[in-house]
Design an enzyme around this catalytic site. Structure first.
Site, PDB file in Angstrom:
ATOM      1  N   TYR A 146       0.815  -1.217   0.000  1.00  0.00           N
ATOM      2  CA  TYR A 146       0.000   0.000   0.000  1.00  0.00           C
ATOM      3  C   TYR A 146       0.848   1.267   0.000  1.00  0.00           C
ATOM      4  O   TYR A 146       0.344   2.359  -0.251  1.00  0.00           O
ATOM      5  CB  TYR A 146      -0.948   0.025   1.212  1.00  0.00           C
ATOM      6  CG  TYR A 146      -1.950  -1.109   1.255  1.00  0.00           C
ATOM      7  CD1 TYR A 146      -2.140  -1.938   0.159  1.00  0.00           C
ATOM      8  CD2 TYR A 146      -2.706  -1.364   2.384  1.00  0.00           C
ATOM      9  CE1 TYR A 146      -3.043  -2.986   0.198  1.00  0.00           C
ATOM     10  CE2 TYR A 146      -3.621  -2.407   2.431  1.00  0.00           C
ATOM     11  CZ  TYR A 146      -3.783  -3.220   1.333  1.00  0.00           C
ATOM     12  OH  TYR A 146      -4.678  -4.253   1.365  1.00  0.00           O
ATOM     13  N   LYS A 195       3.942 -15.303   2.588  1.00  0.00           N
ATOM     14  CA  LYS A 195       3.800 -16.083   1.356  1.00  0.00           C
ATOM     15  C   LYS A 195       5.222 -16.402   0.896  1.00  0.00           C
ATOM     16  O   LYS A 195       5.657 -16.032  -0.200  1.00  0.00           O
ATOM     17  CB  LYS A 195       3.015 -15.244   0.323  1.00  0.00           C
ATOM     18  CG  LYS A 195       2.599 -15.974  -0.912  1.00  0.00           C
ATOM     19  CD  LYS A 195       1.477 -16.961  -0.699  1.00  0.00           C
ATOM     20  CE  LYS A 195       1.193 -17.726  -1.979  1.00  0.00           C
ATOM     21  NZ  LYS A 195       0.345 -18.903  -1.766  1.00  0.00           N
ATOM     22  N   ASP A 227      -2.528 -18.155   2.462  1.00  0.00           N
ATOM     23  CA  ASP A 227      -3.718 -18.848   1.932  1.00  0.00           C
ATOM     24  C   ASP A 227      -4.213 -19.889   2.932  1.00  0.00           C
ATOM     25  O   ASP A 227      -5.422 -20.041   3.161  1.00  0.00           O
ATOM     26  CB  ASP A 227      -3.439 -19.463   0.547  1.00  0.00           C
ATOM     27  CG  ASP A 227      -2.051 -20.050   0.404  1.00  0.00           C
ATOM     28  OD1 ASP A 227      -1.231 -19.879   1.330  1.00  0.00           O
ATOM     29  OD2 ASP A 227      -1.766 -20.695  -0.621  1.00  0.00           O
ATOM     30  N   ASP A 251      -4.685  -6.691   6.379  1.00  0.00           N
ATOM     31  CA  ASP A 251      -5.922  -5.995   6.017  1.00  0.00           C
ATOM     32  C   ASP A 251      -7.019  -7.030   5.758  1.00  0.00           C
ATOM     33  O   ASP A 251      -8.137  -6.952   6.306  1.00  0.00           O
ATOM     34  CB  ASP A 251      -5.622  -5.172   4.746  1.00  0.00           C
ATOM     35  CG  ASP A 251      -6.770  -4.271   4.345  1.00  0.00           C
ATOM     36  OD1 ASP A 251      -7.743  -4.170   5.125  1.00  0.00           O
ATOM     37  OD2 ASP A 251      -6.708  -3.674   3.254  1.00  0.00           O
ATOM     38  N   ASP A 255     -10.177  -8.434   8.582  1.00  0.00           N
ATOM     39  CA  ASP A 255     -11.599  -8.326   8.256  1.00  0.00           C
ATOM     40  C   ASP A 255     -12.267  -9.697   8.297  1.00  0.00           C
ATOM     41  O   ASP A 255     -13.400  -9.839   8.763  1.00  0.00           O
ATOM     42  CB  ASP A 255     -11.795  -7.710   6.862  1.00  0.00           C
ATOM     43  CG  ASP A 255     -11.909  -6.199   6.947  1.00  0.00           C
ATOM     44  OD1 ASP A 255     -11.664  -5.646   8.033  1.00  0.00           O
ATOM     45  OD2 ASP A 255     -12.248  -5.566   5.925  1.00  0.00           O
TER      46      ASP A 255
END
Ligand code: NAD
Length: 361
Positions: A146, A195, A227, A251, A255
């Site tokens: 980001y 990852k 994942d 992020d 959520d």
């Protein structure tokens, strides 16, 4: 302890829920012999209305001079409020981004707790929700994808977009240290999510986290691919204590974890810098649809105040008292509208604050 707290009531339900959190802090201060002084600052829409900007320099200076910041929520109805006709850098949310940057808040903490009493709100199968869960998602907030360089170019008539994901070892080390410190206050387990089978940034992440772990031999470290983590959050959420991860993964996972609890009005959060300083706020927004009606759930903000006591001031006993009072109120069958269940008694925002205060006294 003498504590200086800057409060940002903000917009919508913000002032109502912050008032309840202050009430709870006051009773804790009285019971345990602390002195809490509050200074309110304007931010978001409330600041736009008075100063024409969502955050002033003076407000930032006031926040910096405090020991911690307690916030309600900012923003209005994004389709009807005149605040959203302003350019993006003058809209309410720019105030929040501005204060996070000014205070160098790089570590975001979001607890996801499934209370036994609210298990019915959990969208997972009963055999999974029955075990309950209590995890802390620790997300790096100021680096990664980001904040990397980005551009869109056209090559041979084809549009191409480029985003860059960078982390240096210092950025990873400081959040990892926070993660292990927080784990020490909890069940002493860190799941570092990356990852690393694909990304270089994740391989560096993993190796720096391992270096930091060497100083925390009392904390168990495990690595998990993002994942797999997304799957495990719905398959077996009880396995997690602290999930430590980078910005974008955090992020998405935070959520997901919030949704699994099923109760947005219960979810606290904190953003910390490299000292003990932090900004504490509920995970939900300003809920303009219910503002001013005394029906908002103040518990997320009250639990954010509890996090402030625990993580900025090391007042664990006082934070435990707030957490226990919240649990007791739920056990006693009181609910605000958002978490209402058959057979419970529905109460408003102020009454919920009072009920929690009574149980701390
Ligand atoms: P929201 O979280 O404000 O509301 C979503 C739904 O949940 C609404 O129906 C609302 O009534 C309900 N809700 C939220 N908190 C509640 C509570 N404590 N008690 C009972 N019900 C509650 O999200 P939104 O509607 O998408 O956003 C509204 C405004 O809030 C927007 O301007 C948005 O930008 C802003 N926002 C601010 C923050 C922040 O300040 N950190 C975070 C998210 C959204």
């Amino acid at each position: 302890m003498d504590l200086k707290i800057t409060c940002i009531p903000g917009d919508g339900i913000g002032p109502e829920i912050v008032a309840e959190a202050k009430k709870v802090l006051d009773v804790v201060a009285e019971k345990y012999g602390h002195d809490m002084q509050y200074t309110d600052i304007l931010m978001g829409g409330a600041s736009i209305d008075v100063h024409g900007v969502p955050l002033t320099e003076e407000a930032v200076e006031t926040a910096k001079s405090a020991d911690a910041v307690l916030m309600g929520s900012i923003g209005g109805d994004t389709t009807t409020s005149p605040w959203y006709k302003l350019p993006p850098n003058l809209r309410p949310e720019a105030g929040l981004l501005g204060i996070r940057k000014a205070l160098n808040l790089f570590a975001n903490l979001r607890p996801a707790v499934l209370y036994e009493e609210l298990a019915g709100a959990c969208p997972l199968k009963e055999e999974i929700s029955a075990a309950g869960f209590d995890m802390m998602i620790m997300r790096e907030l100021t680096g990664g994808l980001y904040f990397g360089e980005r551009k869109t170019v056209e090559e041979n008539g084809v549009r191409k977009a480029i985003d860059t994901l960078t982390y240096d070892e210092n950025e990873i080390r400081r959040i990892a240290i926070k993660g292990f410190d927080i784990a020490r206050k909890r069940r002493k387990k860190v799941t570092s999510v990356d990852k690393a089978n694909v990304l270089d940034s994740s391989r560096l992440w993993r190796s720096v986290v391992e270096e930091v772990a060497a100083d925390y031999t009392d904390v168990t470290l495990e690595h998990m691919l993002v994942d797999n983590c997304a799957m495990q959050l719905v398959k077996d959420p009880a396995q997690f204590d602290v999930i430590l991860t980078e910005n974008m993964f955090g992020d998405i996972l935070s959520d997901e974890a919030s949704m699994v609890t099923g109760s947005i009005g219960m979810l606290a959060s904190a953003s910390l810098n490299d000292t003990k300083f932090g900004l504490y706020e509920p995970s939900h927004g300003s809920a303009p649809d219910i503002a001013g009606k005394d029906i908002a759930n103040p518990i997320a903000t009250i639990l954010s105040a509890s996090m402030m006591l625990r993580y900025s001031f090391d007042l664990d006993r006082e934070a435990d008292a707030i957490d226990a009072a919240v649990k007791q109120v739920l056990q006693d069958g009181f609910r605000t509208g958002d978490i209402m269940f058959e057979g419970c008694e529905q109460v408003g925002c102020k009454r919920m604050g009072d009920l929690i205060v009574e149980r701390i006294k």
